[in-house]
Design an enzyme around this catalytic site. Structure first.
Site, mmCIF file in Angstrom:
data_model
loop_
_atom_site.group_PDB
_atom_site.id
_atom_site.type_symbol
_atom_site.label_atom_id
_atom_site.label_comp_id
_atom_site.label_asym_id
_atom_site.label_seq_id
_atom_site.Cartn_x
_atom_site.Cartn_y
_atom_site.Cartn_z
ATOM 1 N N TYR A 166 0.855 -1.186 0.000
ATOM 2 C CA TYR A 166 0.000 0.000 0.000
ATOM 3 C C TYR A 166 0.884 1.226 0.000
ATOM 4 C CZ TYR A 166 -3.502 3.394 1.648
ATOM 5 O OH TYR A 166 -4.337 4.474 1.764
ATOM 6 N N ASP A 193 9.354 3.472 -0.270
ATOM 7 C CA ASP A 193 8.273 3.993 0.551
ATOM 8 C C ASP A 193 8.560 3.547 1.979
ATOM 9 O OD1 ASP A 193 6.034 4.524 1.986
ATOM 10 O OD2 ASP A 193 4.609 3.770 0.498
ATOM 11 N N LYS A 212 4.114 9.149 8.914
ATOM 12 C CA LYS A 212 3.834 8.503 10.208
ATOM 13 C C LYS A 212 4.750 8.958 11.353
ATOM 14 C CE LYS A 212 1.423 4.652 8.128
ATOM 15 N NZ LYS A 212 0.124 4.203 8.493
#
Ligand code: PMP
Length: 430
Positions: free
Chosen positions: A145, A240, A268
């Site tokens: 994702y 990522d 995050k």
């Protein structure tokens, strides 16, 4: 456990907010439905819901809260930031300090840009890779994702290397067709795809350690193959690291694994709980970005003083000696306890763990790719999730999400959790 208030609020929420949640993964749809627990307060390793129940939390807000909730150093940084004004729309000194901290910790980044989310960060790395290479196509790995921008919402299919089809309504087929998806940890299929499309590829998007179908490490040699073939075809490698950066050590997974991606996307943890994203990479690639270059990326809230200052504070906490060793120690205690409980009650599971991040799959197979994670038993997971929730252990409501141990968890929390796992497995074995 009394959940009356959660249920009442959820019934109200669904009439005003789509699905009653502001991100689909918060719904309990994947674990049999019903009202998600409505939390009222979070402190350290604990959640308190609107019915007054207390939970040990392993969701950690899907990853950012590695220092535990309401960490005093981060709370202080946010308070100070607020007192000095939340948003300027001008440069600040803090941005420079934070950019320097990130660069020091992640040597492959010569230059950095801040965004508001991981989605934006990844989305922009794709644009920059396209601008730099003059190519359009991208390659990603099945089940990974990368946020919810059009290009990366492409079928996590497990068929042969294939052109993508959209995973979401509203994503044009023409966009999905620019994305090639191959299975993670499968060098042959990857090479096959590179032989076919390598010269048309702007970039390869990689979660260097996967965090989105549980925690999955790259097999030895896999990333080597990715980098070698990317180089051969003039394709950029984009890591990522929205989940992985500052998760396993003070820096990016790329450094741990010994690779230098052309671009890195962050999010995050680096916001300490406030909205943030960032991307960075080699100077000549980053020079593509406006105002220096032709690739546009902007944001009213980008680099806002609050997110930057909480981010700095969070990294200051993580920079202290011993932090990651302790996460590893507690993670191992948890893993050992879960495995022992499974053995005792003859429940078949596979546990993948990297330091304080862990996932349980109800399967007897090793899990190295999405297909294997998908094949794990979702109904058993749903049952387990409910049994844990009833005992005051808050997990993510999906078999694909990891458990995150934080610096606020204690050995006693882990022991209590293992006790709950024992009880849950005992019930499941009946
Ligand atoms: N990349 C990865 C690897 C992620 O796990 C996520 C979020 N779970 C994103 C990108 C998107 O980040 P955000 O939710 O901040 O937009």
């Amino acid at each position: 456990m009394n959940r009356t208030q959660s249920e009442k609020l959820h019934n109200e929420a669904v009439t005003h907010i789509v699905g009653g949640v502001n991100s689909p993964s918060r719904s309990y749809k994947a674990v049999g439905g019903g009202a998600p627990t409505v939390m009222a307060k979070a402190q350290g390793a604990y959640f308190y819901d609107v019915d007054g129940n207390k939970y040990i939390d392993y969701l950690a807000a899907y990853g950012p809260i590695i220092t535990g909730h309401a960490h005093p150093h981060i709370t202080q940084a946010l308070t100070t930031a607020a007192q000095n004004g939340l948003l300027y729309g001008t440069p600040t000194e803090h941005e420079i300090k934070f950019a320097k901290m990130l660069k020091e910790a992640i040597p492959s980044m010569d230059k950095v840009r801040f965004t508001n989310s991981g989605t934006e960060a990844v989305m922009t790395t794709i644009r920059v890779a396209r601008a730099y290479t003059g190519r359009i196509k991208m390659l990603k790995f099945a089940g990974c994702y990368h946020g919810h921008s059009d290009l990366v919402l492409v079928a996590a299919g497990s068929g042969p290397a294939t052109l993508g089809t959209p995973d979401s309504a509203g994503v044009p087929k023409s966009i999905a067709e620019e994305v090639i998806t191959v299975p993670f940890n499968d060098p042959e299929r990857f090479i096959e795809a590179m032989d076919k499309w390598g010269d048309e590829l702007a970039g390869i998007l990689v979660e260097p350690i996967v965090g989105n179908f549980g925690m999955v490490e790259p097999n030895p040699g896999f990333l080597e193959v990715v980098h070698t073939h990317a180089k051969k075809h003039g394709t950029l490698v984009i890591y990522d690291e929205v989940i992985t950066a500052f998760r396993f050590h003070y820096g990016a997974a790329s450094t741990l694994l010994g690779f230098e991606p052309d671009l890195t996307a962050l999010g995050k943890i680096i916001g300490g709980g406030l909205p943030i994203g960032a991307y960075g990479g080699k100077k000549e690639v980053m020079e593509q970005v406006a105002p220096n270059g032709p690739a546009y990326q902007a944001g009213t809230m980008a680099g806002n003083p609050a997110s930057i200052q909480t981010g700095i504070a969070c990294l200051e906490v993580l920079r202290a000696p011993g932090v990651y060793e302790e996460l590893d120690r507690l993670g191992k205690l948890l893993e050992d306890g879960i495995l022992a409980a499974a053995k005792q009650h003859q429940i078949t599971i596979t546990v993948n763990r990297i330091r304080g991040a862990l996932s349980i799959y109800f399967t007897d197979e090793k899990v190295e790719n999405y297909e294997q994670a998908e094949a794990s038993d979702g109904e058993q997971f749903a049952h387990f999730f409910r049994l844990m929730l009833e005992q005051g252990i808050n997990l993510a409501p999906s078999k694909y999400e990891a458990w995150f141990v934080t610096t606020a968890h204690t050995e006693q929390d882990i022991e209590e959790t293992v006790k709950a796992v024992n009880h849950a497995f005992e019930k499941m074995a009946q």
